[in-house]
Design a protein around this motif. Structure first.
Motif, PDB file in Angstrom:
ATOM      1  N   UNK A  41       0.833  -1.209   0.000  1.00 21.35           N
ATOM      2  CA  UNK A  41       0.000   0.000   0.000  1.00 21.35           C
ATOM      3  C   UNK A  41       0.869   1.262   0.000  1.00 21.35           C
ATOM      4  N   UNK A  42       0.246   2.373  -0.309  1.00 21.81           N
ATOM      5  CA  UNK A  42       0.956   3.647  -0.421  1.00 21.81           C
ATOM      6  C   UNK A  42       1.115   4.266   0.970  1.00 21.81           C
ATOM      7  N   UNK A  43       2.263   4.058   1.588  1.00 22.59           N
ATOM      8  CA  UNK A  43       2.489   4.529   2.948  1.00 22.59           C
ATOM      9  C   UNK A  43       2.576   6.055   3.023  1.00 22.59           C
ATOM     10  N   UNK A  44       2.251   6.576   4.207  1.00 26.41           N
ATOM     11  CA  UNK A  44       2.404   8.005   4.478  1.00 26.41           C
ATOM     12  C   UNK A  44       3.826   8.272   4.963  1.00 26.41           C
ATOM     13  N   UNK A  45       4.416   9.351   4.486  1.00 27.14           N
ATOM     14  CA  UNK A  45       5.727   9.784   4.966  1.00 27.14           C
ATOM     15  C   UNK A  45       5.494  10.759   6.113  1.00 27.14           C
ATOM     16  N   UNK A  46       6.140  10.496   7.243  1.00 26.45           N
ATOM     17  CA  UNK A  46       5.860  11.257   8.457  1.00 26.45           C
ATOM     18  C   UNK A  46       7.121  11.923   9.005  1.00 26.45           C
ATOM     19  N   UNK A  47       6.930  13.110   9.556  1.00 23.26           N
ATOM     20  CA  UNK A  47       8.016  13.877  10.171  1.00 23.26           C
ATOM     21  C   UNK A  47       7.752  13.988  11.659  1.00 23.26           C
ATOM     22  N   UNK A  48       8.792  13.894  12.462  1.00 25.16           N
ATOM     23  CA  UNK A  48       8.666  14.165  13.897  1.00 25.16           C
ATOM     24  C   UNK A  48       9.715  15.199  14.272  1.00 25.16           C
ATOM     25  N   UNK A  49       9.297  16.179  15.042  1.00 24.76           N
ATOM     26  CA  UNK A  49      10.182  17.259  15.479  1.00 24.76           C
ATOM     27  C   UNK A  49      10.156  17.334  16.996  1.00 24.76           C
ATOM     28  N   UNK A  82       2.083  14.165   8.916  1.00 27.51           N
ATOM     29  CA  UNK A  82       2.219  13.467   7.642  1.00 27.51           C
ATOM     30  C   UNK A  82       2.452  14.485   6.540  1.00 27.51           C
ATOM     31  N   UNK A  83       3.454  14.243   5.691  1.00 26.21           N
ATOM     32  CA  UNK A  83       3.792  15.228   4.652  1.00 26.21           C
ATOM     33  C   UNK A  83       3.568  14.684   3.247  1.00 26.21           C
ATOM     34  N   UNK A  84       2.775  13.631   3.119  1.00 28.67           N
ATOM     35  CA  UNK A  84       2.493  13.097   1.796  1.00 28.67           C
ATOM     36  C   UNK A  84       2.623  11.592   1.752  1.00 28.67           C
ATOM     37  N   UNK A  85       2.589  11.057   0.548  1.00 26.42           N
ATOM     38  CA  UNK A  85       2.630   9.615   0.336  1.00 26.42           C
ATOM     39  C   UNK A  85       3.952   9.199  -0.316  1.00 26.42           C
ATOM     40  N   UNK A  86       4.299   7.930  -0.141  1.00 27.49           N
ATOM     41  CA  UNK A  86       5.524   7.411  -0.733  1.00 27.49           C
ATOM     42  C   UNK A  86       5.491   7.502  -2.258  1.00 27.49           C
ATOM     43  N   UNK A  87       4.295   7.545  -2.832  1.00 31.90           N
ATOM     44  CA  UNK A  87       4.161   7.657  -4.284  1.00 31.90           C
ATOM     45  C   UNK A  87       4.495   9.053  -4.794  1.00 31.90           C
ATOM     46  N   UNK A  92      12.466  11.174  10.277  1.00 35.57           N
ATOM     47  CA  UNK A  92      11.635  10.872   9.111  1.00 35.57           C
ATOM     48  C   UNK A  92      11.302   9.384   9.144  1.00 35.57           C
ATOM     49  N   UNK A  93      10.059   9.069   8.857  1.00 31.57           N
ATOM     50  CA  UNK A  93       9.641   7.668   8.854  1.00 31.57           C
ATOM     51  C   UNK A  93       8.502   7.497   7.852  1.00 31.57           C
ATOM     52  N   UNK A 108      11.064   2.150   9.363  1.00 34.59           N
ATOM     53  CA  UNK A 108      11.799   2.564  10.554  1.00 34.59           C
ATOM     54  C   UNK A 108      11.849   4.084  10.685  1.00 34.59           C
ATOM     55  N   UNK A 109      12.184   4.563  11.867  1.00 36.48           N
ATOM     56  CA  UNK A 109      12.386   5.986  12.076  1.00 36.48           C
ATOM     57  C   UNK A 109      13.853   6.328  11.843  1.00 36.48           C
ATOM     58  N   UNK A 110      14.118   7.309  11.011  1.00 39.01           N
ATOM     59  CA  UNK A 110      15.481   7.710  10.696  1.00 39.01           C
ATOM     60  C   UNK A 110      15.762   9.091  11.264  1.00 39.01           C
TER      61      UNK A 110
END
Length: 232
Positions: free
Chosen positions: A38-46, A174-179, A214-215, A220-222
């Motif tokens: 599936x098209x995963x969400x790209x997520x940011x943590x600050x 969430x800042x968008x999709x992997x696609x 970023x994850x 994983x969380x990077x």
């Protein structure tokens, strides 16, 4: 315990889990590690240098992601007359007043954004106990209590998201999709971080943006190099 093939691949790709990455390298690594269909969400943590228990250290706001979110946001609007018609024309999924109140009281709360005209906030206030916990209560500071409901609907449908710091001083978004293309995700990332930096509260002391990550939904969380983060 023996590692699965996926766990072994992750371990090999990640290497030193203390390593920090630039945004481009982190995104490339997330793409390489993707194993879901599936098209995963790209997520940011600050991680911010604030204590949100203090009112002068609360961080909250809205930001329009220039590349959109990749999600269809359902929007409900409390409005009457011409305002109601304008909200519908702008793409609102549900518009009403007492009827919408009753509908929500009956548990129909499948919305990503609730907007209201100022004159109906007395009515909307009755929903505080159900909208509040879901983060859906209209708020003038966030532009969701406004006479210009059409613009608020367009913003919600066009990639506007809310951010709010959690108890530990962390903001997730969430800042968008992997696609999405690399460029689209980078534009959204920059807009998100820039908005959080500009929302720095008066009570914040010392270093404001302390850590960034970023994850993806199942990845994983990077750790990101804060020195390279836009607006840092």
């Amino acid at each position: 315990m023996a590692q699965t093939k996926k766990q072994k691949m992750l371990a090999e790709k990640l290497g030193d889990n203390q390593a920090v990455h630039g945004f481009d390298d982190a995104l490339k690594l997330l793409r390489e590690l993707k194993t879901t269909k599936f098209d995963e969400t790209v997520e940011v943590s600050l991680n911010l240098g604030v204590d949100p228990r203090h009112a002068d250290q609360m961080v909250r706001g809205m930001v329009v992601l220039p590349s959109g979110t990749g999600k269809d946001v359902k929007v409900a609007v409390f409005a009457r007359g011409d305002k109601a018609e304008a909200a519908l024309a702008a793409g609102a999924d549900k518009v009403g007043a007492e009827d919408l109140l009753e509908d929500m009281q009956n548990g129909n709360l499948d919305y990503g954004r609730v907007i209201a005209t100022p004159d109906l906030m007395g009515l909307v206030g009755r929903l505080g106990k159900v909208l509040g916990p879901k983060g859906l209560m209209p708020n003038p500071k966030l532009g969701t209590v406004t006479p210009n409901v059409a613009e608020a609907v367009k913003a919600a449908k066009g990639g506007q998201i809310e951010f709010r710091v959690e108890k530990a001083g962390i903001i997730h978004g969430g800042i968008g999709k992997m696609s999405f293309s690399d460029e689209a995700l980078k534009a959204n990332f920059d807009a998100f971080v820039d908005a959080v930096v500009k929302a720095k509260p008066s009570g914040a002391k010392g270093k404001y943006l302390r850590k960034a990550g970023l994850s993806s939904s199942m990845g994983p969380g990077l750790k990101l190099d804060v020195a390279q983060v836009h607006g840092a």
